[in-house]
Design a protein around this motif. Structure first.
Motif, PDB file in Angstrom:
ATOM      1  N   PHE A 185       0.805  -1.335   0.032  1.00  0.00           N
ATOM      2  CA  PHE A 185       0.131  -0.143  -0.003  1.00  0.00           C
ATOM      3  C   PHE A 185       0.770   1.261   0.051  1.00  0.00           C
ATOM      4  O   PHE A 185       1.772   1.063   0.570  1.00  0.00           O
ATOM      5  CB  PHE A 185      -0.875  -0.096   1.229  1.00  0.00           C
ATOM      6  N   SER A 186       0.387   2.398  -0.540  1.00  0.00           N
ATOM      7  CA  SER A 186       0.948   3.526  -0.580  1.00  0.00           C
ATOM      8  C   SER A 186      -0.173   4.523  -0.287  1.00  0.00           C
ATOM      9  O   SER A 186      -1.213   4.676  -0.995  1.00  0.00           O
ATOM     10  CB  SER A 186       1.526   3.847  -1.967  1.00  0.00           C
ATOM     11  N   ARG A 187       0.232   5.363   0.716  1.00  0.00           N
ATOM     12  CA  ARG A 187      -0.851   6.429   1.100  1.00  0.00           C
ATOM     13  C   ARG A 187       0.006   8.023   1.494  1.00  0.00           C
ATOM     14  O   ARG A 187       1.305   7.752   1.811  1.00  0.00           O
ATOM     15  CB  ARG A 187      -1.515   6.266   2.521  1.00  0.00           C
ATOM     16  N   GLN A 188      -0.880   8.986   1.212  1.00  0.00           N
ATOM     17  CA  GLN A 188      -0.142  10.250   1.828  1.00  0.00           C
ATOM     18  C   GLN A 188      -0.431  10.771   3.068  1.00  0.00           C
ATOM     19  O   GLN A 188      -1.745  10.415   3.374  1.00  0.00           O
ATOM     20  CB  GLN A 188      -0.589  11.391   0.737  1.00  0.00           C
ATOM     21  N   TYR A 189       0.569  11.302   3.597  1.00  0.00           N
ATOM     22  CA  TYR A 189       0.321  11.860   5.139  1.00  0.00           C
ATOM     23  C   TYR A 189       1.072  13.037   5.216  1.00  0.00           C
ATOM     24  O   TYR A 189       2.389  13.184   4.895  1.00  0.00           O
ATOM     25  CB  TYR A 189       0.749  10.738   6.252  1.00  0.00           C
ATOM     26  N   SER A 190       0.294  13.950   5.876  1.00  0.00           N
ATOM     27  CA  SER A 190       0.770  15.311   6.105  1.00  0.00           C
ATOM     28  C   SER A 190       1.718  15.244   7.152  1.00  0.00           C
ATOM     29  O   SER A 190       1.882  14.443   8.151  1.00  0.00           O
ATOM     30  CB  SER A 190      -0.306  16.218   6.405  1.00  0.00           C
ATOM     31  N   LEU A 191       2.860  16.125   6.926  1.00  0.00           N
ATOM     32  CA  LEU A 191       3.783  16.176   8.256  1.00  0.00           C
ATOM     33  C   LEU A 191       3.330  17.082   9.358  1.00  0.00           C
ATOM     34  O   LEU A 191       2.890  18.220   9.130  1.00  0.00           O
ATOM     35  CB  LEU A 191       5.275  16.715   7.692  1.00  0.00           C
ATOM     36  N   ALA A 192       3.278  16.522  10.508  1.00  0.00           N
ATOM     37  CA  ALA A 192       2.395  17.114  11.584  1.00  0.00           C
ATOM     38  C   ALA A 192       3.394  17.862  12.783  1.00  0.00           C
ATOM     39  O   ALA A 192       2.916  18.078  13.800  1.00  0.00           O
ATOM     40  CB  ALA A 192       1.725  16.113  12.229  1.00  0.00           C
ATOM     41  N   ARG A 193       4.539  18.546  12.204  1.00  0.00           N
ATOM     42  CA  ARG A 193       5.491  19.051  12.921  1.00  0.00           C
ATOM     43  C   ARG A 193       5.981  20.048  12.070  1.00  0.00           C
ATOM     44  O   ARG A 193       6.501  19.824  11.018  1.00  0.00           O
ATOM     45  CB  ARG A 193       6.445  18.337  13.652  1.00  0.00           C
ATOM     46  N   ALA A 194       6.209  21.409  12.504  1.00  0.00           N
ATOM     47  CA  ALA A 194       6.709  22.503  11.629  1.00  0.00           C
ATOM     48  C   ALA A 194       8.272  22.200  11.645  1.00  0.00           C
ATOM     49  O   ALA A 194       8.803  21.590  12.646  1.00  0.00           O
ATOM     50  CB  ALA A 194       6.509  23.858  12.224  1.00  0.00           C
ATOM     51  N   PRO A 195       8.997  22.525  10.711  1.00  0.00           N
ATOM     52  CA  PRO A 195      10.342  22.324  10.677  1.00  0.00           C
ATOM     53  C   PRO A 195      11.112  23.260  11.364  1.00  0.00           C
ATOM     54  O   PRO A 195      10.904  24.346  11.305  1.00  0.00           O
ATOM     55  CB  PRO A 195      10.790  22.554   8.917  1.00  0.00           C
ATOM     56  N   SER A 196      11.990  22.681  12.182  1.00  0.00           N
ATOM     57  CA  SER A 196      12.892  23.578  13.131  1.00  0.00           C
ATOM     58  C   SER A 196      13.954  22.862  13.702  1.00  0.00           C
ATOM     59  O   SER A 196      14.243  21.423  13.630  1.00  0.00           O
ATOM     60  CB  SER A 196      11.906  24.108  14.136  1.00  0.00           C
ATOM     61  N   ALA A 197      15.052  23.428  14.230  1.00  0.00           N
ATOM     62  CA  ALA A 197      16.198  22.718  14.831  1.00  0.00           C
ATOM     63  C   ALA A 197      15.460  21.688  15.946  1.00  0.00           C
ATOM     64  O   ALA A 197      16.361  20.568  16.056  1.00  0.00           O
ATOM     65  CB  ALA A 197      17.005  23.909  15.524  1.00  0.00           C
ATOM     66  N   ALA A 198      14.643  22.165  16.627  1.00  0.00           N
ATOM     67  CA  ALA A 198      14.176  21.086  17.791  1.00  0.00           C
ATOM     68  C   ALA A 198      13.654  19.855  16.931  1.00  0.00           C
ATOM     69  O   ALA A 198      13.471  18.914  17.748  1.00  0.00           O
ATOM     70  CB  ALA A 198      13.077  21.781  18.208  1.00  0.00           C
ATOM     71  N   SER A 199      13.157  19.592  15.855  1.00  0.00           N
ATOM     72  CA  SER A 199      12.721  18.428  15.392  1.00  0.00           C
ATOM     73  C   SER A 199      13.717  17.667  14.970  1.00  0.00           C
ATOM     74  O   SER A 199      13.454  16.288  14.644  1.00  0.00           O
ATOM     75  CB  SER A 199      11.913  18.764  14.142  1.00  0.00           C
TER      76      SER A 199
END
Length: 322
Positions: free
Chosen positions: A51-65
């Motif tokens: 299976f292949s599905r699209q999922y949104s990234l649920a964290r803003a890009p930052s140094a903390a991530s």
């Protein structure tokens, strides 16, 4: 089918957010940075079972991530296999192929205020947007609609000090004192410069669209989980694709998509969702001559872009910059 560049990630952590939603934290297997992205982006996840599905990234890009991706996956009762595979077969430590992030749901730089409306698991891209907006000191309001506190995913992130002043929470169940949001009142008037971003189940999306019917089309931005049930079929009358850069024409049969017709003559068009949701197959072309059936392009983008997996020509010919 053609896919964009594939990455391999390790499932570092799985955490239960609600009875139906799991969060997956994904990292590079060797600790290297993952490709950068902007809030609103999504990835394709290729999971056990093919299976292949699209999922949104649920964290803003930052140094903390620390270069990690976070996605939320709701276990759908009527799952076609994707959410069931993620919930039942994927474990911490597993390796998963994913696509590089791409973004058809970006924050608009011209906006002076951002109104984010999230229904259920639809909060995932909007949570990342809210975090990014808070980090830059932008003006925004995040409205989250959920059944109850128990069904509120990513609650810790939502109630973080940076977001709490901007958060409005609508709960269908629970204490009568819980804040309720009247969509028609909320959207009755649009302040100049306000842009609206919406993600959630189909019924929620339609309710917001109805309440915001008087808003300018280019001020309303949507991200769908799946094509609406009443979306038209990809088939229709036959037509011809005119490829301006190659100087050739390609016929498209009545029961054929433009992508399939191009693949048959050896022209590679990347595709993913094949429902007009993700934007992978979007190309430059005569959007005015297209019968648009996608859910990823804005009104202004449709004047010069076409999603080839589902859209067709209004007439006998559609010109593309290919």
């Amino acid at each position: 089918m053609s896919l964009e560049r594939t990455l391999t990630v390790r499932v570092e952590r799985i955490s239960r957010q609600t009875p139906e939603i799991l969060a997956f934290e994904l990292a590079h297997p060797w600790g290297r940075p993952l490709p950068s992205y902007e809030a609103g982006a999504h990835i394709d996840v290729h999971m056990p079972g093919g299976f292949s599905r699209q999922y949104s990234l649920a964290r803003a890009p930052s140094a903390a991530s620390a270069g990690r991706y976070v996605i939320g996956v709701k276990r759908e009762l009527a799952s076609r296999g994707g959410s069931a595979s993620m919930h039942e077969r994927v474990r911490e430590g597993d390796l998963l192929p994913i696509s590089a992030p791409r973004n058809t749901f970006p924050l608009r730089e011209e906006a002076t205020h951002h109104l984010l409306l999230a229904g259920g698991i639809g909060m995932t891209p909007l949570l990342a947007m809210a975090q990014a907006l808070a980090a830059r000191g932008a003006a925004f309001t995040l409205c989250v609609f959920a059944r109850s506190e128990e069904h509120l995913a990513f609650a810790d992130a939502l109630h973080a000090p940076a977001l709490a002043p901007h958060l409005r929470l609508h709960l269908d169940q629970g204490d009568a004192s819980s804040q309720r949001i009247d969509l028609r009142s909320l959207l009755a008037q649009r302040a100049p410069g306000t842009h609206l971003y919406v993600c959630g189940p189909g019924g929620f999306m339609q309710a917001v669209r109805d309440a915001a019917a008087h808003w300018p089309e280019d001020a309303l931005h949507t991200e769908y989980f799946a094509a609406p049930a009443d979306a038209g079929a990809v088939t229709g009358l036959p037509f011809t694709l005119k490829l301006a850069r190659r100087g050739i024409t390609v016929p498209v049969a009545a029961d054929q998509t433009a992508v399939d017709a191009l693949h048959e003559v050896g022209i590679d068009i990347p595709v993913s969702c094949q429902q007009g949701l993700c934007g992978t197959c979007v190309v430059e072309g005569d959007g005015e001559g297209a019968e648009h059936r996608d859910f990823c392009l804005t009104g202004s983008e449709r004047r010069h872009k076409v999603a080839l997996c589902c859209s067709r020509a209004k007439g006998l010919e559609l010109e593309l910059q290919l």
